[in-house]
Design an enzyme around this catalytic site. Structure first.
Site, PDB file in Angstrom:
ATOM      1  N   GLU A 119      44.263  57.271  36.159  1.00 47.23           N
ATOM      2  CA  GLU A 119      44.317  57.176  34.699  1.00 47.23           C
ATOM      3  C   GLU A 119      45.410  56.153  34.361  1.00 47.23           C
ATOM      4  O   GLU A 119      46.533  56.252  34.841  1.00 47.23           O
ATOM      5  CB  GLU A 119      44.620  58.550  34.100  1.00 47.23           C
ATOM      6  CG  GLU A 119      44.245  58.679  32.638  1.00 47.23           C
ATOM      7  CD  GLU A 119      45.221  57.971  31.709  1.00 47.23           C
ATOM      8  OE1 GLU A 119      44.789  57.062  30.971  1.00 47.23           O
ATOM      9  OE2 GLU A 119      46.408  58.331  31.740  1.00 47.23           O
ATOM     10  N   HIS A 120      45.080  55.200  33.488  1.00 48.05           N
ATOM     11  CA  HIS A 120      45.842  53.957  33.367  1.00 48.05           C
ATOM     12  C   HIS A 120      47.026  54.020  32.398  1.00 48.05           C
ATOM     13  O   HIS A 120      47.851  53.109  32.383  1.00 48.05           O
ATOM     14  CB  HIS A 120      44.876  52.861  32.898  1.00 48.05           C
ATOM     15  CG  HIS A 120      45.277  51.458  33.219  1.00 48.05           C
ATOM     16  ND1 HIS A 120      46.518  51.109  33.727  1.00 48.05           N
ATOM     17  CD2 HIS A 120      44.605  50.294  33.106  1.00 48.05           C
ATOM     18  CE1 HIS A 120      46.574  49.811  33.903  1.00 48.05           C
ATOM     19  NE2 HIS A 120      45.435  49.284  33.538  1.00 48.05           N
ATOM     20  N   CYS A 121      47.154  55.067  31.578  1.00 44.52           N
ATOM     21  CA  CYS A 121      48.112  54.981  30.472  1.00 44.52           C
ATOM     22  C   CYS A 121      49.552  54.823  30.945  1.00 44.52           C
ATOM     23  O   CYS A 121      50.343  54.151  30.289  1.00 44.52           O
ATOM     24  CB  CYS A 121      47.972  56.176  29.534  1.00 44.52           C
ATOM     25  SG  CYS A 121      48.720  57.698  30.115  1.00 44.52           S
TER      26      CYS A 121
END
Length: 609
Positions: A324-326
């Site tokens: 997950e990139h956040c």
């Protein structure tokens, strides 16, 4: 990321976060500089009429007493505040947590690891044991800071590796993670979440006394999951499907879960605080491309896409990671993966103090669902399966070309492949188009990435020369060299924080947030001009992940006509994973074919000199 990531290493005998407060701040460019660069960057993509309109809007933005001057002054005040780490402190949460579409396939990215001859449970146990060792060393701040050419890089993102979970919100998401006021210090969680056949299980990986379970214990626990989940979960019960929804929809569904029964709150707490997820897949993929596709999106019954780190392991022992990139960029995850895969598993288990303690505590995680939620789960599953099916992908491998060959041709490896992309795109689609390249800026305090726009006048001249039958080889080489030099120069500007897009974008966001208060009630015209919209409408979205421990890197397309180009460029090989919406599939395959020819053509051209 650029090939410079290849040259990073970990400095010994320094605590993980020792350099954070001493790192230089991300430079805030002058407004005039960003405006000038913006016009230079967008000009090659515009008609004369579009450029004239954009130039007029830029002039209005930066006129004395105009909106740009006031917005930039506000950004300068924010940057000067003692509690501010970077002028991008509010930009990044909006950039990642503010998106309202689905993050599954659209934002999460994956790495496919090198193959190892192990069973599914043995491979998953080794990865789990290695990750637990990393986690415990991180808790003690014993993970050496990464350096690049002797310069320390920010390790702040490492705080997102364990027990970090994105939480959906109606207008903007949040992140539940340790190292915050709400959750001080490192995570005390001792468990992971294991998925198989759409069923979820909580499994302890650290014993009650704080000692990690041995790989043998972990393999036994994973085997117990396979046995307990031999039958697939009934339709409409795999809540992981909900994490594929658009964010506001998922936020509403999560609220209904919490309101329906206290059991759901307890289950969500187990999932959200878990150190990471392990997804045991079934059946085995047919080939490498299918393996990559399933790492990118897979069976959403077997995922919790909001979890920062999910290891995915297939029945044949192949494995990878979905991220997950956040809070995590590729360079941070590369360092993590290199550490996990670069040391023998038995050594990592010994270092962590792992010992045999018997079968780990393993138990099913269940949700109480009503008819409405079961319908939501079923609908989310169908819609995401359709969305994944509407994405075309392919893999491309050059086994006789890598960064060493490019350097022997006296050119930057990254410039070589980026110019090859432009030539292939010109030939596949009959035009150049906006191209994004991610440039790492972790040498700054809490640095992440800068947005580089690749198309330059020199690249226009280069592609024209390559397809001009009257151009001589010497003229084509000269055009290549000029374009490569311009590419390297722009990349260096981005690496030093001298790039326009994120700066101007943050000014627009300030106007949205505080325009009335600042007396700027209308969005500046610049952000409606062809220059702004055309430059940011990607035809190619590119990023590199150089590591000898991974085979492929991948992410989804960023627009309805974009080709996502994720590449692993190493000294002796060059692998790509391409993705695009199904209507653009033919053009993507044409791009891949032309890229094969472009690489060979450019190698031959440069070798002549």
């Amino acid at each position: 990321m650029t090939e410079q990531a290849e040259q990073t290493h970990q400095a010994e005998h320094t605590s993980t976060f020792a350099h954070e407060d001493d790192l230089p701040r991300v430079p805030l460019p002058a407004l005039a500089d960003s405006c000038a660069r913006f016009l230079q960057w967008c000009a090659p993509l515009l008609t004369p009429e579009q450029l004239a309109e954009t130039e007029a809007a830029v002039a209005d933005l930066q006129r004395p007493g105009g909106p740009g001057e006031r917005l930039h002054a506000e950004l300068e005040r924010f940057d000067a505040h003692p509690d501010t780490h970077s002028w991008l402190d509010t930009f990044w949460p909006y950039r990642y947590l503010g998106r309202r579409d689905r993050i599954a396939l659209n934002a999460n990215f994956f790495f496919l690891f090198q193959d190892v001859a192990l069973s599914q449970t043995a491979r998953a146990a080794e990865l789990t044991a290695a990750a637990v060792d990393y986690k415990l060393r991180l808790d003690r701040e014993e993970i050496p800071p990464v350096t690049q050419r002797g310069v320390p890089l920010s390790m702040e993102q490492n705080k997102y590796l364990f027990s970090a979970t994105r939480i959906p919100g109606e207008t903007q998401d949040t992140v539940r993670r340790p190292y915050t006021e709400e959750w001080p210090g490192h995570s005390r969680a001792r468990h992971i979440v294991v998925f198989h056949h759409g069923r979820m299980f909580r499994m302890d990986v650290i014993g009650p006394d704080g000692v990690p379970h041995s790989p043998a214990d972990l393999e036994a626990g994973l085997g117990a999951v396979l046995k307990a989940a031999a039958e697939p979960a009934p339709g409409g019960t795999s809540v992981g499907h909900l994490t594929t929804m658009a964010r506001a929809e998922w936020a509403a569904a999560r609220r209904r879960l919490l309101d329906l029964d206290p059991v759901n709150a307890a289950t969500l707490d187990e999932v959200e605080t878990a150190l990471f997820c392990v997804c045991l897949e079934d059946p085995a993929p047919a080939d490498t491309q299918e393996t990559c596709d399933r790492l990118l999106h897979g069976d959403s019954a077997n995922r919790w896409f909001d979890k920062a780190v999910s290891f995915v392991v297939f029945p044949d022992g192949r494995a990878g990671i979905n991220v997950e990139h956040c809070g995590l960029d590729g360079t941070t995850v590369l360092s993590f993966v290199d550490t996990l895969l670069g040391t023998p598993a038995e050594e990592q288990a010994r270092r962590s103090g792992a010992r045999d303690q018997g079968l780990p505590a393993v138990g099913p995680l269940t949700f109480v669902l009503d008819d409405g939620l079961r319908a939501d789960v079923g609908r989310a599953a169908r819609e995401f399966a359709d969305y994944a099916a509407a994405t075309a992908t392919t893999t491309l491998s050059f086994e006789d070309f890598g960064s060493t060959a490019a350097k022997q041709l006296r050119t930057s490896p990254d410039a070589f492949v980026q110019l090859a992309y432009q030539l292939a795109h010109q030939r596949a689609k009959g035009r150049l188009g906006a191209t994004y390249e991610s440039i790492a800026t972790r040498q700054y305090r809490r640095g992440r990435t800068e947005a580089m726009r690749v198309v330059t006048p020199e690249i226009q001249a280069f592609t024209a020369a390559m397809d001009n039958p009257d151009a001589t080889p010497a003229q084509r080489r000269a055009a290549f060299r000029a374009a490569a030099e311009a590419h390297v120069a722009r990349a260096r500007e981005c690496q030093t924080g001298q790039a326009p897009e994120q700066h101007l974008w943050e000014l627009e966001l300030i106007q949205r947030r505080r325009g009335d208060e600042l007396g700027i009630t209308e969005q500046p015209a610049l952000f409606r001009t062809p220059g702004w919209t055309v430059m940011r409408d990607d035809y190619l979205s590119t990023s590199s992940a150089p590591s000898r421990h991974i085979q492929y890197f991948g992410f989804g397309s960023t627009s309805s006509r974009c080709i996502g180009v994720a590449y692993v460029l190493l000294p002796d090989r060059f692998n790509l994973y391409l993705s695009t919406p199904r209507p653009v599939a033919d053009q993507m395959h044409a791009f891949a074919d032309h890229l094969r020819h472009a690489v060979a053509e450019l190698r031959a051209l440069l070798a002549q000199s």
